[in-house]
Motif scaffolding. Sequence first.
Motif, PDB file in Angstrom:
ATOM      1  N   ARG A 188       0.857  -1.187   0.000  1.00  0.00           N
ATOM      2  CA  ARG A 188       0.000   0.000   0.000  1.00  0.00           C
ATOM      3  C   ARG A 188       0.891   1.235   0.000  1.00  0.00           C
ATOM      4  N   GLU A 248       1.835   4.835   1.680  1.00  0.00           N
ATOM      5  CA  GLU A 248       1.658   5.626   2.901  1.00  0.00           C
ATOM      6  C   GLU A 248       2.150   7.052   2.648  1.00  0.00           C
ATOM      7  N   GLU A 299      -1.573   9.958  -5.114  1.00  0.00           N
ATOM      8  CA  GLU A 299      -2.507   8.848  -5.345  1.00  0.00           C
ATOM      9  C   GLU A 299      -2.347   8.305  -6.769  1.00  0.00           C
ATOM     10  N   GLU A 357      -3.478  -0.352  -4.262  1.00  0.00           N
ATOM     11  CA  GLU A 357      -4.942  -0.218  -4.198  1.00  0.00           C
ATOM     12  C   GLU A 357      -5.408   0.499  -2.946  1.00  0.00           C
ATOM     13  N   GLN A 358      -4.469   0.840  -2.076  1.00  0.00           N
ATOM     14  CA  GLN A 358      -4.869   1.501  -0.840  1.00  0.00           C
ATOM     15  C   GLN A 358      -3.817   2.530  -0.455  1.00  0.00           C
ATOM     16  N   ALA A 364      -2.717   5.185   2.904  1.00  0.00           N
ATOM     17  CA  ALA A 364      -2.952   5.423   4.336  1.00  0.00           C
ATOM     18  C   ALA A 364      -2.055   6.553   4.819  1.00  0.00           C
ATOM     19  N   TYR A 376     -10.808  10.177   2.902  1.00  0.00           N
ATOM     20  CA  TYR A 376     -10.126   9.254   3.802  1.00  0.00           C
ATOM     21  C   TYR A 376     -10.996   9.034   5.042  1.00  0.00           C
ATOM     22  N   THR A 410      -7.393   6.207   5.940  1.00  0.00           N
ATOM     23  CA  THR A 410      -7.123   5.422   4.737  1.00  0.00           C
ATOM     24  C   THR A 410      -8.181   5.641   3.672  1.00  0.00           C
ATOM     25  N   ARG A 411      -7.806   5.306   2.454  1.00  0.00           N
ATOM     26  CA  ARG A 411      -8.735   5.413   1.323  1.00  0.00           C
ATOM     27  C   ARG A 411      -8.395   4.307   0.325  1.00  0.00           C
ATOM     28  N   VAL A 412      -9.436   3.743  -0.246  1.00  0.00           N
ATOM     29  CA  VAL A 412      -9.232   2.748  -1.304  1.00  0.00           C
ATOM     30  C   VAL A 412      -9.012   3.497  -2.607  1.00  0.00           C
TER      31      VAL A 412
END
Length: 167
Positions: free
Chosen positions: A88, A90, A114, A123-124, A126, A145, A163-165
């Motif tokens: 992911r 960060e 992003e 895909e994620q 944070a 988020y 977090t956000r997908v």
Amino acid sequence: MLRRARSDRTSGLTDGLSIRGALPTDAVRLAELSGVLGYPTSTEAITHRLERLLGRGEEAILVAKAPSGQIIGWIHGSEQELLEAGRRCEILGLVVDPEYQGQGVGRRLVVAVERWAVMRGLEQIAVRSNVLRTASHPFYQRLGYTAYGPEFDDAGLPHRWMTRVLG
Ligand SMILES: CC(C)(COP(=O)(O)OP(=O)(O)OC[C@H]1O[C@@H](n2cnc3c(N)ncnc32)[C@H](O)[C@@H]1OP(=O)(O)O)[C@@H](O)C(=O)NCCC(=O)NCCS
């Protein structure tokens, strides 16, 4: 904190704003802005870190450049691989010059990181949001988020994961 009303954000700043990868020559401004973030850092230290970080594909250090040419914000995104959660992105640091806050610069920087993360197949995304920073929590909420998990201590300060997908 300096925040302009939505109706005041017609200065054309975000139209003329550009986002690009950081360069070694940005070190002076990156150091100044790190001070704003609460981490006073020398230009020499930033220069050395840039030398290491800029060569790593799993790190994205992006800057926002005003139409005047001045660097007015930076963001550091990093690809992480967690045993329990996989790969992911960060967000490790984000700051906008107080003179330019509330004009969409932070949003542009986050969106750019992003996009970088999506291009790497992540895909994620944070971020550890310092709950004592009154701006950061609502800012990330506004960008989609959501907070999760309990508050935790990071370097002596209370934080929450947000977090956000992606995609
Ligand atoms: C948090 C920070 C990066 C936001 O940058 P910014 O350029 O001022 O934010 P933007 O103008 O792009 O705001 C994006 C959205 O968040 C909202 N927002 C920003 N700050 C907010 C606040 N304090 N309260 C509520 N909403 C806020 C804006 O209204 C905007 O929403 P909209 O476009 O839908 O109206 C900036 O305030 C900053 O550098 N703060 C100090 C350092 C920090 O807290 N860094 C984050 C730690 S990782």
